[in-house]
Design a protein around this motif. Sequence first.
Motif, PDB file in Angstrom:
ATOM      1  N   ALA A   3       0.948  -1.204   0.199  1.00  0.00           N
ATOM      2  CA  ALA A   3      -0.183  -0.006  -0.073  1.00  0.00           C
ATOM      3  C   ALA A   3       0.810   1.183   0.172  1.00  0.00           C
ATOM      4  O   ALA A   3       1.984   1.221   0.281  1.00  0.00           O
ATOM      5  N   GLU A   4       0.390   2.330  -0.640  1.00  0.00           N
ATOM      6  CA  GLU A   4       1.061   3.383  -0.665  1.00  0.00           C
ATOM      7  C   GLU A   4       1.404   4.085   0.658  1.00  0.00           C
ATOM      8  O   GLU A   4       2.249   5.054   0.792  1.00  0.00           O
ATOM      9  N   ASP A   5       0.575   4.017   1.570  1.00  0.00           N
ATOM     10  CA  ASP A   5       0.767   4.696   2.917  1.00  0.00           C
ATOM     11  C   ASP A   5       1.082   3.912   3.903  1.00  0.00           C
ATOM     12  O   ASP A   5       1.335   2.655   3.780  1.00  0.00           O
ATOM     13  N   ASP A   6       1.349   4.349   4.905  1.00  0.00           N
ATOM     14  CA  ASP A   6       1.872   3.334   6.212  1.00  0.00           C
ATOM     15  C   ASP A   6       0.838   2.913   7.036  1.00  0.00           C
ATOM     16  O   ASP A   6       1.245   2.233   8.118  1.00  0.00           O
ATOM     17  N   GLY A   7      -0.381   3.009   6.722  1.00  0.00           N
ATOM     18  CA  GLY A   7      -1.379   2.606   7.409  1.00  0.00           C
ATOM     19  C   GLY A   7      -1.783   3.207   8.681  1.00  0.00           C
ATOM     20  O   GLY A   7      -2.803   3.077   9.350  1.00  0.00           O
ATOM     21  N   SER A   8      -1.169   4.421   9.060  1.00  0.00           N
ATOM     22  CA  SER A   8      -1.502   5.519  10.052  1.00  0.00           C
ATOM     23  C   SER A   8      -2.734   6.230   9.598  1.00  0.00           C
ATOM     24  O   SER A   8      -2.565   6.726   8.521  1.00  0.00           O
ATOM     25  N   PRO A   9      -3.625   6.404  10.461  1.00  0.00           N
ATOM     26  CA  PRO A   9      -4.913   7.310  10.056  1.00  0.00           C
ATOM     27  C   PRO A   9      -4.424   8.689   9.939  1.00  0.00           C
ATOM     28  O   PRO A   9      -3.503   9.047  10.711  1.00  0.00           O
ATOM     29  N   ASP A  10      -4.966   9.519   8.969  1.00  0.00           N
ATOM     30  CA  ASP A  10      -4.647  10.794   9.057  1.00  0.00           C
ATOM     31  C   ASP A  10      -5.162  11.601  10.032  1.00  0.00           C
ATOM     32  O   ASP A  10      -4.788  12.863  10.414  1.00  0.00           O
ATOM     33  N   THR A  11      -6.375  11.225  10.612  1.00  0.00           N
ATOM     34  CA  THR A  11      -7.296  11.860  11.730  1.00  0.00           C
ATOM     35  C   THR A  11      -7.347  10.770  12.820  1.00  0.00           C
ATOM     36  O   THR A  11      -7.421   9.513  12.597  1.00  0.00           O
ATOM     37  N   ALA A  12      -7.842  11.355  13.848  1.00  0.00           N
ATOM     38  CA  ALA A  12      -8.068  10.464  15.223  1.00  0.00           C
ATOM     39  C   ALA A  12      -9.323   9.588  14.664  1.00  0.00           C
ATOM     40  O   ALA A  12     -10.249  10.189  13.818  1.00  0.00           O
ATOM     41  N   GLY A  13      -9.523   8.447  15.311  1.00  0.00           N
ATOM     42  CA  GLY A  13     -10.807   7.728  14.901  1.00  0.00           C
ATOM     43  C   GLY A  13     -10.389   6.466  14.468  1.00  0.00           C
ATOM     44  O   GLY A  13      -9.410   5.926  14.469  1.00  0.00           O
ATOM     45  N   PRO A  14     -11.439   5.689  14.354  1.00  0.00           N
ATOM     46  CA  PRO A  14     -11.263   4.269  13.719  1.00  0.00           C
ATOM     47  C   PRO A  14     -10.890   4.130  12.290  1.00  0.00           C
ATOM     48  O   PRO A  14     -10.861   5.267  11.586  1.00  0.00           O
ATOM     49  N   PRO A  15     -10.064   2.974  12.165  1.00  0.00           N
ATOM     50  CA  PRO A  15      -9.252   2.805  10.870  1.00  0.00           C
ATOM     51  C   PRO A  15     -10.438   2.769   9.601  1.00  0.00           C
ATOM     52  O   PRO A  15     -11.551   2.448   9.894  1.00  0.00           O
ATOM     53  N   LEU A  16     -10.023   3.420   8.514  1.00  0.00           N
ATOM     54  CA  LEU A  16     -10.900   3.592   7.440  1.00  0.00           C
ATOM     55  C   LEU A  16     -10.674   2.371   6.487  1.00  0.00           C
ATOM     56  O   LEU A  16      -9.643   2.015   6.222  1.00  0.00           O
ATOM     57  N   PRO A  17     -11.494   1.656   5.779  1.00  0.00           N
ATOM     58  CA  PRO A  17     -11.402   0.903   4.487  1.00  0.00           C
ATOM     59  C   PRO A  17     -10.758   1.472   3.374  1.00  0.00           C
ATOM     60  O   PRO A  17     -10.648   2.827   3.146  1.00  0.00           O
ATOM     61  N   ARG A  18      -9.844   0.846   2.823  1.00  0.00           N
ATOM     62  CA  ARG A  18      -9.036   1.651   1.578  1.00  0.00           C
ATOM     63  C   ARG A  18      -8.693   0.381   0.468  1.00  0.00           C
ATOM     64  O   ARG A  18      -8.542  -0.775   0.909  1.00  0.00           O
ATOM     65  N   VAL A  19      -8.780   1.003  -0.860  1.00  0.00           N
ATOM     66  CA  VAL A  19      -8.231   0.145  -1.665  1.00  0.00           C
ATOM     67  C   VAL A  19      -6.677  -0.199  -1.691  1.00  0.00           C
ATOM     68  O   VAL A  19      -5.866   0.822  -1.481  1.00  0.00           O
ATOM     69  N   LEU A  20      -6.208  -1.346  -1.721  1.00  0.00           N
ATOM     70  CA  LEU A  20      -4.726  -1.683  -1.711  1.00  0.00           C
ATOM     71  C   LEU A  20      -4.260  -2.001  -2.795  1.00  0.00           C
ATOM     72  O   LEU A  20      -3.057  -1.733  -3.010  1.00  0.00           O
ATOM     73  N   CYS A  21      -4.879  -2.901  -3.691  1.00  0.00           N
ATOM     74  CA  CYS A  21      -4.416  -3.324  -5.060  1.00  0.00           C
ATOM     75  C   CYS A  21      -5.469  -3.394  -6.076  1.00  0.00           C
ATOM     76  O   CYS A  21      -6.390  -4.035  -5.816  1.00  0.00           O
ATOM     77  N   ASP A  22      -5.255  -3.132  -7.451  1.00  0.00           N
ATOM     78  CA  ASP A  22      -6.104  -3.550  -8.434  1.00  0.00           C
ATOM     79  C   ASP A  22      -5.489  -4.907  -9.248  1.00  0.00           C
ATOM     80  O   ASP A  22      -4.528  -4.830  -9.736  1.00  0.00           O
ATOM     81  N   THR A  23      -5.972  -6.073  -8.581  1.00  0.00           N
ATOM     82  CA  THR A  23      -5.355  -7.328  -9.087  1.00  0.00           C
ATOM     83  C   THR A  23      -5.368  -7.482 -10.606  1.00  0.00           C
ATOM     84  O   THR A  23      -4.598  -8.145 -11.073  1.00  0.00           O
TER      85      THR A  23
END
Length: 146
Positions: A3-23
């Motif tokens: 994934a392009e980011d380090d997995g850290s949320p940009d804001t406080a709160g629960p983690p958010l779903p995100r697209v990881l890869c287009d197979t």
Amino acid sequence: MAAEDDGSPDTAGPPLPRVLCDTAQLLSPGGDAPAGALWRLAEPARQLDANVVRLPAGGRVDTHTEPDLDVLLLVLDGAARLESADGGHALRAGVLTWLPHGSTRAVLAGPDGVTYLTVHRRRPGMRIQPPEAAARLRRSLGGGDV
């Protein structure tokens, strides 16, 4: 490919779903994809492991038994044969297979190779144990102290 980011949320709160890869983008036309892991789930604090794996024509994952983890295997492209104690099973794009822990299996790629996704519970990391822990393990296995 991670994934392009380090997995850290940009804001406080629960983690958010995100697209990881287009197979679909991992699958190169004409079967030119390299062999091996094309993508791995690498998000921190994850509970799962997942990989997209490519076996070339005639490639194989040798017979083995996974003692601890159930695995889901989804064929994305190509075809393969799953060999197990109850015989062989044809795998083609779209076929989802459960490989229960304790089962013995091998995967043999078809004439055009195979690309598949595997998903399983993440293995716990290794932990540093005190020296006496190794001695206890040896005794429990009948090996005595060394």
